[in-house]
Design an enzyme around this catalytic site. Structure first.
Site, PDB file in Angstrom:
ATOM      1  N   ARG A 140     -11.452 -19.862  -7.507  1.00 14.15           N
ATOM      2  CA  ARG A 140     -10.959 -21.069  -6.734  1.00 14.15           C
ATOM      3  C   ARG A 140     -12.055 -21.841  -6.130  1.00 14.15           C
ATOM      4  O   ARG A 140     -11.588 -22.780  -5.852  1.00 14.15           O
ATOM      5  CB  ARG A 140      -9.581 -20.673  -6.131  1.00 14.15           C
TER       6      ARG A 140
ATOM      7  N   TYR B  85       0.420 -46.633 -13.230  1.00 16.54           N
ATOM      8  CA  TYR B  85       1.116 -45.503 -13.978  1.00 16.54           C
ATOM      9  C   TYR B  85       2.319 -45.021 -13.180  1.00 16.54           C
ATOM     10  O   TYR B  85       1.986 -44.663 -11.784  1.00 16.54           O
ATOM     11  CB  TYR B  85       0.142 -44.262 -14.268  1.00 16.54           C
TER      12      TYR B  85
ATOM     13  N   ASP C  21      -8.376 -45.646 -10.700  1.00 20.26           N
ATOM     14  CA  ASP C  21      -7.906 -44.756 -11.884  1.00 20.26           C
ATOM     15  C   ASP C  21      -8.673 -45.397 -13.143  1.00 20.26           C
ATOM     16  O   ASP C  21      -8.181 -46.424 -13.639  1.00 20.26           O
ATOM     17  CB  ASP C  21      -6.376 -44.592 -11.910  1.00 20.26           C
TER      18      ASP C  21
ATOM     19  N   LYS D 297      -7.019 -37.419 -21.199  1.00 21.65           N
ATOM     20  CA  LYS D 297      -7.133 -38.365 -22.026  1.00 21.65           C
ATOM     21  C   LYS D 297      -8.509 -38.701 -22.732  1.00 21.65           C
ATOM     22  O   LYS D 297      -8.888 -37.555 -23.507  1.00 21.65           O
ATOM     23  CB  LYS D 297      -6.629 -39.707 -21.530  1.00 21.65           C
TER      24      LYS D 297
HETATM   25  C1  PLP Z   1      -3.523 -43.861 -16.067  1.00 24.29           C
HETATM   26  C2  PLP Z   1      -3.023 -42.483 -15.735  1.00 24.29           C
HETATM   27  N1  PLP Z   1      -3.301 -42.194 -14.516  1.00 24.29           N
HETATM   28  C3  PLP Z   1      -3.067 -40.659 -14.396  1.00 24.29           C
HETATM   29  C4  PLP Z   1      -2.279 -39.863 -15.347  1.00 24.29           C
HETATM   30  C5  PLP Z   1      -1.727 -38.420 -15.040  1.00 24.29           C
HETATM   31  O1  PLP Z   1      -2.638 -37.693 -15.773  1.00 24.29           O
HETATM   32  P1  PLP Z   1      -2.061 -36.216 -16.149  1.00 24.29           P
HETATM   33  O2  PLP Z   1      -1.048 -36.225 -17.270  1.00 24.29           O
HETATM   34  O3  PLP Z   1      -3.245 -35.585 -16.782  1.00 24.29           O
HETATM   35  O4  PLP Z   1      -1.711 -35.428 -14.911  1.00 24.29           O
HETATM   36  C6  PLP Z   1      -1.837 -40.574 -16.508  1.00 24.29           C
HETATM   37  C7  PLP Z   1      -0.999 -39.776 -17.574  1.00 24.29           C
HETATM   38  O5  PLP Z   1      -0.599 -40.412 -18.717  1.00 24.29           O
HETATM   39  C8  PLP Z   1      -2.271 -41.862 -16.682  1.00 24.29           C
HETATM   40  O6  PLP Z   1      -1.984 -42.683 -17.656  1.00 24.29           O
END
Ligand code: PLP
Length: 426
Positions: free
Chosen positions: A85, A139, A212, A237
């Site tokens: 961890r 998001y 992000d 992604k």
């Molecule tokens: C722009 C964006 N940020 C964060 C996330 C969250 O990612 P995760 O699904 O890996 O937790 C997503 C998920 O679709 C996203 O599109």
């Protein structure tokens, strides 16, 4: 035998080269078959070969030469690993590779993009009395995390159109937020934030800028180089890119890195070693994949723009996209997604038409997520934006006839043929 250390550590190597080599831990293997050294408990010490791929270290704990060394490692006086961890060599390899591609800072891998965003907000000290100014294009789960989870501990979140720089400036001046949160490219209308300009505003106000960069990837933009303080990715992604793992990563420098390390240790939302290995492998082809995905998005958007059944097409590379000029200035490419509204001529409702289109796809996969090698298509109103009220969806431009396509790396003509035949059914 020489480990190609010079390459993996050479920051001056070009982006594509670092994508392949950065972070790799090609530890010497001890002994070749039949050459066992009986003097060691493990059987051999003839370190005469290196696996070219970083091994997956599944061990949850790490032993040392003696307890004094364990003491030094645990005390931070000597680099090393003690407990999974706290750190793991496969995860470190992935983190170093990401930090190298982002052009600075330290990377901290998490179990998901949401865990990474949570860590970033905690590192920015979002707690009781803090105000966050967030892009209204964020998001959905990030917005809900801010309002519900951080809201419950006394933080207030206010929203702003991150593409309206005058509004961002006004709100930052008025609210003096502890942090401003934006996305490089937003979902699903692919609005592009002017990160360098927003960074000037936040820097002047002493706010932490969290970007992000999931949709942008370090191939198109490296926000730390443009003045952002903390970068977050859902590594689920583009970074991993094959639709086979869930992970997140935060990249930051002082004064946030110490808090990130501590938080990750204590909250425990760490990335798993197998995921780290897959993600590190995925990173190697990131520049190739993103280049192809951007080209595919360009071809598909040009096709749709000339198609009578596509009423509106959203792609930053198109001249009529509201952020076309910003994208040209702040991104190194047009991005790998296309959204479009269906032109509805029949008696079907917009939703029925959208569902008919999606159900008619034969190659493109009807599934959420993005950035994969497969082309993925969704109906945002009933998936990514499902939790929003119809009026809020309408305000964000997420109409019932809107389709979002995340381009994969297939041949563009095959994608276009599939979209074309599905449009014929609408
Ligand atoms: C722009 C964006 N940020 C964060 C996330 C969250 O990612 P995760 O699904 O890996 O937790 C997503 C998920 O679709 C996203 O599109």
């Amino acid at each position: 035998m020489r480990e190609p250390k010079e390459i993996r550590e050479k920051q001056s190597a070009r982006f594509e080269t670092r994508a392949v080599h950065a972070g790799e831990r090609r530890a010497p293997c001890q002994g070749a078959p039949g050459e066992e050294d009986p003097s060691t408990p493990s059987g051999s010490t003839n370190g005469n070969f290196y696996p070219i791929s970083t091994p997956i270290h599944l061990s949850t704990t790490f032993a040392h030469e003696n307890v004094e060394q364990t003491d030094r490692v645990l005390g931070g006086e000597e680099p090393g690993y003690s407990y999974a961890r706290y750190g793991n060599p496969t995860i470190t390899a992935f983190e170093e590779a990401v930090a190298s591609l982002e052009g600075g800072g330290r990377a901290f891998a998490f179990a998901s993009g949401m865990a990474a965003m949570h860590g970033a907000l905690m590192a920015a000290e979002i707690g009781n009395g803090a105000t966050v100014l967030a892009a209204e294009q964020l998001y959905g789960s990030t917005a809900t995390l801010l309002v519900q989870v951080f809201g419950a501990s006394g933080a207030e979140t206010r929203f702003v159109d991150s593409c309206d720089l005058a509004a961002v400036e006004r709100k930052v001046e008025e609210l003096k937020p502890r942090a401003v949160v934006v996305e490089t490219i937003s979902n699903p209308l692919l609005r592009v934030a002017d990160v360098p300009h927003i960074a000037e505003i936040t820097r002047a106000a002493g706010s932490t800028l969290i970007v992000d960069a999931t949709f942008g990837t370090p191939c198109l933009q490296r926000p730390l180089e443009l003045g952002a303080d903390i970068v977050v990715h859902s590594a689920t992604k583009y970074l991993s890119g094959h639709g086979d793992l869930t992970a997140g990563v935060v990249i930051a420098d002082v004064p946030y890195d110490g808090a990130l390390e501590q938080l990750r240790k204590l909250v425990g939302g760490v990335m798993a070693p197998f995921e780290a290995w897959l993600a590190l492998r995925g990173l190697k082809t990131l520049p190739l994949r993103v280049q192809r995905q951007c080209e595919n998005a360009k071809e598909v958007s040009a096709y749709l723009a000339g198609h009578p059944k596509a009423a509106k097409v959203y792609q930053p590379g198109l001249k009529d996209h509201p952020d076309h000029e910003v994208a040209r200035r702040v991104l190194g490419g047009n991005g790998g997604l296309v959204s479009f509204e269906l032109a509805i001529e029949s008696t079907e409702t917009a939703r029925e038409a959208a569902f008919r289109f999606l159900n008619s796809l034969e190659l493109c996969v009807r599934a959420p997520s993005l950035g994969d090698i497969y082309t993925l298509a969704i109906h945002p109103a009933t998936s990514s934006h499902r939790e929003l009220s119809p009026s809020r969806r309408a305000r964000l431009g997420v109409e019932e006839n809107l389709i979002r396509v995340s381009l994969g790396i297939e041949h563009p003509e095959d994608i276009i043929e599939d979209i074309g035949q599905a449009l014929e059914k609408v």
